[in-house]
Motif scaffolding. Structure first.
Motif, PDB file in Angstrom:
ATOM      1  N   ASP A 159       5.203  -7.033  -6.253  1.00  0.00           N
ATOM      2  CA  ASP A 159       3.923  -7.688  -6.521  1.00  0.00           C
ATOM      3  C   ASP A 159       2.799  -6.666  -6.361  1.00  0.00           C
ATOM      4  O   ASP A 159       2.898  -5.708  -5.587  1.00  0.00           O
ATOM      5  CB  ASP A 159       3.723  -8.843  -5.534  1.00  0.00           C
ATOM      6  N   ARG A 160       1.704  -6.892  -7.059  1.00  0.00           N
ATOM      7  CA  ARG A 160       0.610  -5.914  -7.087  1.00  0.00           C
ATOM      8  C   ARG A 160      -0.294  -5.958  -5.854  1.00  0.00           C
ATOM      9  O   ARG A 160      -1.263  -5.192  -5.770  1.00  0.00           O
ATOM     10  CB  ARG A 160      -0.225  -6.112  -8.358  1.00  0.00           C
ATOM     11  N   ARG A 161      -0.002  -6.811  -4.893  1.00  0.00           N
ATOM     12  CA  ARG A 161      -0.904  -6.910  -3.741  1.00  0.00           C
ATOM     13  C   ARG A 161      -0.945  -5.641  -2.894  1.00  0.00           C
ATOM     14  O   ARG A 161      -1.904  -5.416  -2.153  1.00  0.00           O
ATOM     15  CB  ARG A 161      -0.533  -8.108  -2.862  1.00  0.00           C
ATOM     16  N   THR A 162       0.103  -4.806  -2.990  1.00  0.00           N
ATOM     17  CA  THR A 162       0.119  -3.581  -2.175  1.00  0.00           C
ATOM     18  C   THR A 162      -0.501  -2.381  -2.892  1.00  0.00           C
ATOM     19  O   THR A 162      -0.495  -1.272  -2.348  1.00  0.00           O
ATOM     20  CB  THR A 162       1.565  -3.225  -1.761  1.00  0.00           C
ATOM     21  N   LYS A 163      -1.032  -2.599  -4.103  1.00  0.00           N
ATOM     22  CA  LYS A 163      -1.677  -1.498  -4.807  1.00  0.00           C
ATOM     23  C   LYS A 163      -2.845  -0.974  -3.961  1.00  0.00           C
ATOM     24  O   LYS A 163      -3.719  -1.724  -3.542  1.00  0.00           O
ATOM     25  CB  LYS A 163      -2.179  -1.965  -6.172  1.00  0.00           C
ATOM     26  N   GLY A 164      -2.843   0.327  -3.711  1.00  0.00           N
ATOM     27  CA  GLY A 164      -3.907   0.950  -2.923  1.00  0.00           C
ATOM     28  C   GLY A 164      -3.689   0.904  -1.429  1.00  0.00           C
ATOM     29  O   GLY A 164      -4.446   1.526  -0.666  1.00  0.00           O
ATOM     30  N   MET A 165      -2.649   0.195  -0.965  1.00  0.00           N
ATOM     31  CA  MET A 165      -2.426   0.074   0.475  1.00  0.00           C
ATOM     32  C   MET A 165      -1.984   1.397   1.130  1.00  0.00           C
ATOM     33  O   MET A 165      -2.401   1.687   2.251  1.00  0.00           O
ATOM     34  CB  MET A 165      -1.415  -1.035   0.767  1.00  0.00           C
ATOM     35  N   PRO A 166      -1.157   2.214   0.469  1.00  0.00           N
ATOM     36  CA  PRO A 166      -0.822   3.509   1.099  1.00  0.00           C
ATOM     37  C   PRO A 166      -2.065   4.354   1.368  1.00  0.00           C
ATOM     38  O   PRO A 166      -2.145   5.041   2.395  1.00  0.00           O
ATOM     39  CB  PRO A 166       0.097   4.168   0.063  1.00  0.00           C
TER      40      PRO A 166
END
Length: 496
Positions: free
Chosen positions: A102-109
């Motif tokens: 799912d795209r919710r972790t985009k940018g989390m790293p």
């Protein structure tokens, strides 16, 4: 007396239920008794895993087994890592687990690195940078629904959660806990500093258990409703790669590594303790928990996910091809037509995987391939995966200082001779196949350990050797692979 164990093996694409029978002759017979596409549903703006549908399918199977008079000794579930559900103090699941793609972790790293460098985080957790880590997913939850991490709520990874439905035991088995980027392999416990740095409440952490531990029995009421006996719930290594590691038919004294094959390939080695963090960080390796108190050192390789996505696109275009056909067409295609870095981010979740591959070849100045050329595209992917596996194995050897003499291949690719022949040539090593259903086999074996039917690691491996027929592939024409491997390293910018 024969004993029977039910193993649920949850894969991100498809899931299986296998009935394992351990005979008095110490042989293990595995029978597939259920298979289904892992149910995903778009809910609340996210791609979710419908864990209730999985639970329902297991209940239906248990009813059928009960009608046949089957008595189970135990049940256990393994799954992919990272994904989790959240339960409240009353034991209720709040929403559904969100799928790691799912795209919710985009940018989390990047948000993680705003707090702590991945090098520093690695020394705390020995886990590589990964977008869908449990830590990244928790940060996404905290941003969108912070209340879900309050009020005594706890997280439970998928396999743990499924077993909770049967046992009522809130816990996290060590192989998935240690994969989460929230756990210290040095202290063998949750890493307090990570929770403090990211302001995550410690109350969300479930107790950690070892594989082989009994979590309890199913209730008398549930057993009566299903018409089956009150069997035990035993925690296997819940991370499917760790479960597969139990089923490697290695012999005592061998210098071996193994390759667990599926959507991801995991180039893996069993160690008595975590590897040197400076070296393992350099090669982007992970150290996680394994059965019998061992450590699993591994390198992830994005693998059959790419073929799965290509097949989805081909079928949408009216090109019907099963996986056997894809392999057969790849065998006939031209060798070393091109190569791709399968771990490049463009292959993580593109809208059209075939176009992503074609674009990558063009961008790197290689020969063009047509998006609908099934055989040639598949050959490029298979060869690239194989070259990535060689780099992964060399990284393990350099990190540990241990030279590998034989590579065991377990999982779906164990039955694909073409892929195993390529591995033997590329790695210049004998390749020996283990169980195709390796995760379920390891799952069942650790259930047997948990109920006292098997005594430990050596007996487990002896049972596996006695129960399967292995194939051995010797390296032959290694020269072309050596040439292309050097080119591949330069293209992927991998260190030596």
């Amino acid at each position: 007396m024969e004993q029977q164990y039910l193993a649920a093996d949850l894969g991100s694409s498809g899931s299986k239920l296998l009935l394992a029978k351990l005979t008095e002759e110490r042989k293990l017979y595995m029978e597939e008794v259920g298979r289904f596409v892992t149910p995903r549903i778009f809910l609340g703006g996210h791609i979710c895993i419908n864990i209730y549908t999985i639970y329902e399918k297991i209940l239906e199977l248990l009813e059928r087994l009960g009608r046949k008079g089957v008595e189970l000794s135990s049940f256990g579930a393994d799954s992919w890592a990272s994904d989790f559900g959240i339960i409240n103090p009353q034991g209720e699941l709040l929403g559904l687990p969100v799928f790691y793609r799912d795209r919710r972790t985009k940018g989390m790293p990047e948000e993680v690195e705003n707090i702590i460098s991945y090098k520093e985080l690695y020394h705390l957790t020995t886990q590589r940078r990964i977008q869908d880590a449990t830590l990244c997913q928790l940060l996404a939850v905290k941003k969108e629904y912070p209340e879900l991490l309050e009020n005594g709520n706890r997280i439970m990874h998928l396999g743990d959660l499924l077993m909770y439905f049967f046992s009522g035991k809130v816990c996290s088995e060590i192989s998935v806990a240690s994969y989460s980027q929230l756990f210290s392999m040095k202290n063998m416990d949750w890493e307090n500093k990570v929770f403090d740095l990211f302001r995550l409440p410690e109350s969300i952490r479930p107790p950690v258990v070892w594989s082989g531990q009994c979590l309890g029995r199913i209730s008398e009421r549930l057993a009566g409703r299903l018409g089956i006996n009150q069997f035990e719930v035993i925690a296997p290594p819940v991370h499917d790669t760790s479960a597969a590691g139990v089923a490697v038919p290695a012999k005592e004294g061998e210098r071996w590594a193994f390759l667990s094959t599926g959507s991801w390939y995991l180039v893996s080695m069993e160690l008595s303790e975590p590897a040197d963090p400076l070296r393992s960080y350099q090669y982007n390796l992970s150290n996680t928990g394994l059965a019998f108190g061992k450590t699993l050192l591994k390198r992830n390789v994005c693998a059959m996910w790419i073929i799965q996505e290509c097949r989805r696109i081909w079928e949408r275009r009216g090109i019907a091809c099963d996986y056997g056909t894809i392999v057969a067409l790849a065998e006939k295609a031209k060798p070393f037509w091109g190569m791709v870095d399968t771990d490049d981010g463009v292959f993580y979740r593109p809208e059209d995987m075939t176009e992503a591959l074609v674009s990558w070849l063009e961008k790197t100045g290689q020969r063009r391939v047509e998006p609908n050329d099934v055989g040639q595209i598949a050959r490029i992917v298979y060869e690239s995966i194989t070259l990535k596996c060689r780099y992964g194995l060399e990284a393990l050897e350099r990190t540990t200082g241990k030279a590998v003499e034989v590579l065991y291949v377990v999982g779906g690719a164990a039955d694909v001779d073409f892929l195993n022949e390529m591995l033997a040539q590329a790695l210049n090593l004998p390749v020996v196949t283990g169980p195709r259903e390796a995760a379920a086999t390891g799952n069942a074996c650790m259930q047997a350990v948990g109920v006292g039917a098997l005594s430990g690691e050596e007996e487990v491996r002896e049972v596996v050797r006695r129960s399967i027929k292995s194939k051995r592939f010797e390296p032959k024409e290694t020269g072309p692979w050596e040439i292309h491997y050097r080119e591949f390293l330069q293209m992927c910018k991998e260190g030596s």
